[in-house]
Design an enzyme around this catalytic site. Structure first.
Site, short mmCIF file in Angstrom:
data_model
loop_
_atom_site.label_atom_id
_atom_site.label_comp_id
_atom_site.label_asym_id
_atom_site.label_seq_id
_atom_site.Cartn_x
_atom_site.Cartn_y
_atom_site.Cartn_z
N LYS A 36 12.90 -16.81 14.38
CA LYS A 36 13.40 -15.56 14.95
C LYS A 36 12.61 -14.39 14.37
O LYS A 36 12.45 -14.28 13.15
CB LYS A 36 14.88 -15.37 14.63
CG LYS A 36 15.45 -14.07 15.20
CD LYS A 36 16.95 -14.02 15.07
CE LYS A 36 17.43 -13.39 13.81
NZ LYS A 36 17.21 -11.94 13.73
N ASP A 64 14.21 -11.06 18.71
CA ASP A 64 15.55 -10.45 18.64
C ASP A 64 15.42 -8.94 18.77
O ASP A 64 15.48 -8.21 17.79
CB ASP A 64 16.19 -10.85 17.29
CG ASP A 64 17.66 -10.48 17.22
OD1 ASP A 64 18.25 -10.13 18.26
OD2 ASP A 64 18.23 -10.55 16.12
N LYS A 66 17.24 -7.05 21.14
CA LYS A 66 18.51 -6.46 21.62
C LYS A 66 18.23 -5.28 22.57
O LYS A 66 18.61 -4.14 22.31
CB LYS A 66 19.37 -6.00 20.45
CG LYS A 66 19.79 -7.17 19.55
CD LYS A 66 20.82 -6.72 18.53
CE LYS A 66 21.27 -7.86 17.63
NZ LYS A 66 20.24 -8.30 16.66
N ASP A 69 18.75 -0.60 28.32
CA ASP A 69 18.21 0.62 28.93
C ASP A 69 18.57 0.57 30.41
O ASP A 69 19.32 -0.32 30.83
CB ASP A 69 16.67 0.66 28.71
CG ASP A 69 16.14 2.09 28.67
OD1 ASP A 69 16.49 2.87 29.59
OD2 ASP A 69 15.37 2.42 27.76
N THR A 118 28.46 -7.84 15.30
CA THR A 118 29.45 -8.34 14.34
C THR A 118 29.78 -7.31 13.27
O THR A 118 30.73 -7.47 12.52
CB THR A 118 28.98 -9.64 13.67
OG1 THR A 118 27.64 -9.45 13.22
CG2 THR A 118 29.02 -10.79 14.65
N ARG A 209 18.00 -15.75 4.68
CA ARG A 209 17.84 -15.78 3.22
C ARG A 209 18.04 -17.14 2.55
O ARG A 209 17.28 -17.44 1.62
CB ARG A 209 18.72 -14.70 2.59
CG ARG A 209 18.14 -13.31 2.85
CD ARG A 209 19.16 -12.21 2.68
NE ARG A 209 20.14 -12.23 3.75
CZ ARG A 209 21.15 -11.37 3.86
NH1 ARG A 209 21.30 -10.43 2.95
NH2 ARG A 209 21.97 -11.44 4.87
O1 C5P Z 1 19.60 -13.90 5.84
P1 C5P Z 1 20.62 -14.27 6.85
O2 C5P Z 1 20.81 -15.78 6.99
O3 C5P Z 1 21.94 -13.55 6.68
O4 C5P Z 1 19.95 -13.79 8.23
C1 C5P Z 1 20.62 -13.85 9.44
C2 C5P Z 1 19.76 -13.29 10.52
O5 C5P Z 1 20.55 -13.20 11.69
C3 C5P Z 1 19.23 -11.89 10.27
O6 C5P Z 1 17.96 -11.81 10.91
C4 C5P Z 1 20.23 -10.99 10.93
O7 C5P Z 1 19.67 -9.79 11.41
C5 C5P Z 1 20.65 -11.84 12.12
N1 C5P Z 1 21.97 -11.53 12.65
C6 C5P Z 1 23.12 -11.55 11.88
N2 C5P Z 1 24.33 -11.25 12.44
C7 C5P Z 1 24.41 -10.96 13.71
C8 C5P Z 1 23.27 -10.95 14.52
C9 C5P Z 1 22.05 -11.25 13.94
O8 C5P Z 1 23.06 -11.84 10.70
N3 C5P Z 1 25.58 -10.72 14.23
#
Ligand code: C5P
Length: 236
Positions: A36, A64, A66, A69, A118, A209
């Site tokens: 992603k 990603d 999003k 428009d 979220t 992460r």
């Molecule tokens: O590091 P982590 O596992 O928390 O990363 C989750 C990824 O998913 C990040 O790129 C974050 O921007 C994305 N994301 C999220 N929650 C959402 C939508 C996207 O954590 N509701």
């Protein structure tokens, strides 16, 4: 055809440069097939070219962005993204935006809709002028996404079972907020283990992460894929 467990893991390339992304992808090797790319990397120097190169190298890419428009602008943006050869693109789940994206989608590109961010709760929706609860708005937008022919939804694993009952089996549910047992939750408030997310009905798991900040990212990715495979085997 069921998706192979390894192909259901999407690693979030949340890094600030193409060089850092290249190093991570090289380290992960064939342990990861899906990446992603969000604002941070896409809008860094060479980021979109890198998305195209990564897709051209045989990896699946989820852009990603999003989008939201007027329909004409969304359609033109979607056509440009389709030419990059990526697999998933996100748009906000507004009916006009979703319809324009679905109509403009070409080739292998699939459109995912984000129902309600979220980070929003009912009071954030109120401040934005909506007199509706988060679950009610998410369910309404999921039903609209289904009716407009959207390919999948991004949702928390907690919402997966409820949204599955709205959209049926055809739409892909893509869930971030995944943490292997014992991993730090970071800033994620609602987390699930890979096995629990699969059990809740997620098709793809987005993990950042816990993999990209691990001492051994490849081992971390392999452990998560193994946990997903174990859960999938239990269910079949
Ligand atoms: O590091 P982590 O596992 O928390 O990363 C989750 C990824 O998913 C990040 O790129 C974050 O921007 C994305 N994301 C999220 N929650 C959402 C939508 C996207 O954590 N509701």
């Amino acid at each position: 055809m069921p998706i192979a467990p390894r192909d259901r893991l999407i690693v979030a390339l949340d890094v600030s440069s193409v060089e850092a992304a290249q190093a991570l992808v090289a380290r992960l090797g064939d342990a990861v097939a899906f990446y992603k790319i969000g604002y941070q990397l896409a809008f860094s120097s060479g980021g979109l070219d890198y998305a195209q190169t990564l897709a051209g190298s045989g990896k699946n890419v989820f852009l990603d962005l999003k989008l939201h428009d007027i329909g004409n602008t969304v359609a033109l943006g979607v056509k440009s993204v389709a030419r990059l050869g990526v697999t998933f693109l996100t748009v906000h789940a507004y009916p006009q935006t979703m319809q324009a994206a679905v109509e403009a989608r070409e080739g292998a590109l699939r459109i995912l809709a984000v129902t309600v961010l979220t980070s929003y709760d009912d009071s954030d929706l109120g401040a934005a002028g909506y007199n509706v609860s988060v679950p009610a708005l998410a369910a309404l937008r999921a039903a609209q996404a289904r009716d407009l022919g959207i390919d999948g939804l991004v949702c928390s694993a907690e919402e997966a079972a409820r949204l599955r009952s709205v959209v049926g089996a055809k739409l892909a549910l893509v869930t971030p907020g995944i943490r292997p047992a014992g991993a730090s939750s970071g800033d994620q408030k609602r987390i699930m283990t890979p096995a629990a997310a699969i059990a809740a009905g997620a098709d793809y798991l987005v993990v950042g992460r816990p993999i990209i900040a691990a001492a051994d990212p490849r081992a971390a990715a392999e452990a998560i894929a193994a946990e997903m495979a174990q859960q999938t085997a239990k269910e079949t």
